[in-house]
Design a protein around this motif. Sequence first.
Motif, short mmCIF file in Angstrom:
data_model
loop_
_atom_site.label_atom_id
_atom_site.label_comp_id
_atom_site.label_asym_id
_atom_site.label_seq_id
_atom_site.Cartn_x
_atom_site.Cartn_y
_atom_site.Cartn_z
N GLU A 398 0.85 -0.97 -0.04
CA GLU A 398 0.07 -0.25 0.05
C GLU A 398 0.87 1.18 -0.05
O GLU A 398 1.88 1.43 0.81
N SER A 403 4.52 1.02 4.67
CA SER A 403 4.42 0.08 3.53
C SER A 403 4.67 0.81 2.06
O SER A 403 5.34 0.45 1.30
N LYS A 505 0.30 -4.38 3.64
CA LYS A 505 0.30 -3.63 4.73
C LYS A 505 1.81 -3.75 5.30
O LYS A 505 1.96 -3.56 6.58
#
Length: 543
Positions: A398, A403, A505
């Motif tokens: 993401e 991340s 994540k």
Amino acid sequence: MKKRTSLVLALGLTVGAVMPFTAAAQAKTPYNVMASKEDQFNKGAKVTWKKGQAVPTFVHGKLSTKGHKDKEAIKQFIKENKQIYQLDSDKDLTLLNIQTDEIGSTHYDFVQSVQGIPVDGAAFKVHTDKDGIVTAVNGDVFPEASSYFKGKLKAQLSKDAALANAWKSINLTKDKTLIDAETGPRGEKERGLVEKSKQVIYKKGNDFYHAYKINLQFILPYPANWVVYVDANNGNILDSYNAVAEGTGVGVLGDTKTINTYYSSGTYYLYDITKPMSGVIETRTAANTQRLPGNYSVDADNNFNATSQRADVDAHYYAGVVYDYYKNNFNRNSFDNNGATIRSTVHYSRNYNNAFWNGSQMVYGDGDGTTFTSLSGAVDVVGHELTHAVTERTAGLEYQYQSGALNESISDTFGVFMDRGDYLIGEDVYTPKKAGDALRSLSDPTLYGQPDNMSGYVNTTSDNGGVHTNSGIPNKAAYLTIQKVGFDTAQKIYYRALTVYLSPKSNFSDARASLLAAAADLYGSGSTQYSAVASAWSQVGVY
């Protein structure tokens, strides 16, 4: 890039709904006459001829006084100008497409045919403005083709026989185009082969032939896109050529490169079909607009050496380098591992100081000449952006906070893996008037305002949580790892972590754990490689 000057002839316009030049004028007009500079657009049509052709290839001007709003009106226009084009719009022309562009012009694309069989390369285009006024007619047509054949056309040779003759003519069999099973994206044997066949009318010299046009596309034993014309009556080979072309081009930094191009209808395209993928590598230009994907980058003589083409050349060349890197090192077939087309668009917007992956293609700005020059001119930048596509199809990190910083760092790291001369990112295109600097550094992130340890982590909501700032921390860990184990070992560990362990994540701690798991898989948990990864991440404060 060599430029060809069109030779045009100004012709007076008649009064009426349709304003053609006369057939008599056509017959008496010499081919090479330049239009008078005094000739005004609304006073005469400009006409381009090709020597030996009875029909002009380009007529431009105000060619009608009334609007033509649909295909029937356009066909009527062609009928009223039959003395010029000598074609029957119902019998000799087949409408392929109607397209209205962003300025309201409409383009009617026809192909000439004989008894429903297309004349190879015989395109015929009629263009109108937003009011339907005909403003141009262009294309190559051969009205003599219609009367060349007597009786009904019927192929005496079967399609399979024509294909067999085509293969024989290039001294190859289908079996020799087999790709090894291990290179297939699904593990099965693949031919890497495309066969296409259609009946056409083929013009050779002053003669016309009913023929099969065969396309044989394959990668092994050599890259090829053979075009073979087989006589549909006796099976003779009328003509053949390999449309895969190897051209040259000059890059952003002035260096000459060999590039894979594609030849079609007298034009070379930045269009590479030589890779073992189901798609292609293609390069386009937005021509300083924000329209994507833009038009194909093309050239007349296969030497892309104009200054305006330098960004195109590098985008095309380096996309091939990135494809080869992933294929040769990890057997990855394009960014999706399934042979997806790699498309790049250059000259995006004006003075645009960025490059990006938009989820389906690469986009490069030209820079403003001070902060950046053309961003496609650096292999680490191209590698960085295309690695975003690999990450999207694998870990799916993401693009926010840790991340997102990992996402950026993975792209920087693989950019360095591809450009092993240093640990800098973008040094070839960043601040072109200032030597020695770069956009980022893996060896010393602090040089460019990034932290190199968790003690300097920046908590912010800007830039998606500091993805371009905090990426310095995993970048430093990557540098320390490479220093201990070398580029080849490090890239294997990072690729396995990216494609097997990292997830959308994942944070920095997850990255450490993923890389350690990858190192353990490849070299063992007691290996020096495993210890090097652990040490690198400990040194940047990630435990």
